[in-house]
Scaffold this active site. Sequence first.
Site, PDB file in Angstrom:
ATOM      1  N   HIS A 179       0.867  -1.185   0.000  1.00 61.31           N
ATOM      2  CA  HIS A 179       0.000   0.000   0.000  1.00 61.31           C
ATOM      3  C   HIS A 179       0.900   1.230   0.000  1.00 61.31           C
ATOM      4  O   HIS A 179       2.016   1.198   0.521  1.00 61.31           O
ATOM      5  CB  HIS A 179      -0.924   0.011   1.228  1.00 61.31           C
ATOM      6  N   HIS A 230       1.415   4.929   1.364  1.00 66.06           N
ATOM      7  CA  HIS A 230       1.032   5.968   2.320  1.00 66.06           C
ATOM      8  C   HIS A 230       1.156   7.314   1.613  1.00 66.06           C
ATOM      9  O   HIS A 230       2.214   7.614   1.039  1.00 66.06           O
ATOM     10  CB  HIS A 230       1.975   5.998   3.524  1.00 66.06           C
TER      11      HIS A 230
HETATM   12  P1  AMP Z   1       2.551  -0.415   7.144  1.00 65.36           P
HETATM   13  O1  AMP Z   1       3.017  -0.323   8.559  1.00 65.36           O
HETATM   14  O2  AMP Z   1       3.356   0.334   6.143  1.00 65.36           O
HETATM   15  O3  AMP Z   1       2.312  -1.870   6.745  1.00 65.36           O
HETATM   16  O4  AMP Z   1       1.152   0.328   7.122  1.00 65.36           O
HETATM   17  C1  AMP Z   1      -0.015  -0.219   7.638  1.00 65.36           C
HETATM   18  C2  AMP Z   1      -0.896   0.934   8.000  1.00 65.36           C
HETATM   19  O5  AMP Z   1      -2.232   0.474   8.118  1.00 65.36           O
HETATM   20  C3  AMP Z   1      -0.548   1.611   9.322  1.00 65.36           C
HETATM   21  O6  AMP Z   1      -0.213   2.988   9.089  1.00 65.36           O
HETATM   22  C4  AMP Z   1      -1.809   1.443  10.154  1.00 65.36           C
HETATM   23  O7  AMP Z   1      -2.064   2.582  10.960  1.00 65.36           O
HETATM   24  C5  AMP Z   1      -2.866   1.250   9.095  1.00 65.36           C
HETATM   25  N1  AMP Z   1      -4.057   0.526   9.522  1.00 65.36           N
HETATM   26  C6  AMP Z   1      -4.119  -0.629  10.222  1.00 65.36           C
HETATM   27  N2  AMP Z   1      -5.392  -1.017  10.391  1.00 65.36           N
HETATM   28  C7  AMP Z   1      -6.166  -0.095   9.773  1.00 65.36           C
HETATM   29  C8  AMP Z   1      -7.578   0.084   9.598  1.00 65.36           C
HETATM   30  N3  AMP Z   1      -8.471  -0.779  10.092  1.00 65.36           N
HETATM   31  N4  AMP Z   1      -8.002   1.167   8.911  1.00 65.36           N
HETATM   32  C9  AMP Z   1      -7.120   2.067   8.417  1.00 65.36           C
HETATM   33  N5  AMP Z   1      -5.772   1.952   8.540  1.00 65.36           N
HETATM   34  C10 AMP Z   1      -5.311   0.890   9.211  1.00 65.36           C
END
Ligand code: AMP
Length: 113
Positions: free
Chosen positions: A99, A101
């Site tokens: 994903h 950011h």
């Molecule tokens: P990463 O650490 O790069 O894998 O990013 C995962 C991201 O997903 C983190 O920034 C989390 O805050 C976000 N995240 C986890 N669960 C959810 C959710 N239910 N809705 C929106 N964002 C989420």
Amino acid sequence: MKTLFQKIADREIPVKFVFEDELCFAIEDINPQAPVHVLVIPKRVVARLGVAEESDAALLGHLLVVAGKIARERGIDATGFRTVVNSGRDAGETVPHLHVHLLGGRALGWPPG
Ligand code: AMP
């Protein structure tokens, strides 16, 4: 086993989409690190950049184009924004479903932590 983001894509976990097309969707990050913190997520799972292949190129490029469009919609294109793809443990990846950011709305430090 579905990833968290597949469950969100399939509406098994109710999360508001801020963008959706046939290839991807975008949601607000649940733990925002900046005034704008949106995740742009492909519907087809690529676990991380570390396993991405040539056949993923168009999809990955599309995610960046969508991130740029959302940045314009949020009015942060002039002030600036950052796109981040965390790949693997040392980068802090927590969801094994690639994903992008999109971060902005404040001055972002460099180098990142
Ligand atoms: P990463 O650490 O790069 O894998 O990013 C995962 C991201 O997903 C983190 O920034 C989390 O805050 C976000 N995240 C986890 N669960 C959810 C959710 N239910 N809705 C929106 N964002 C989420």
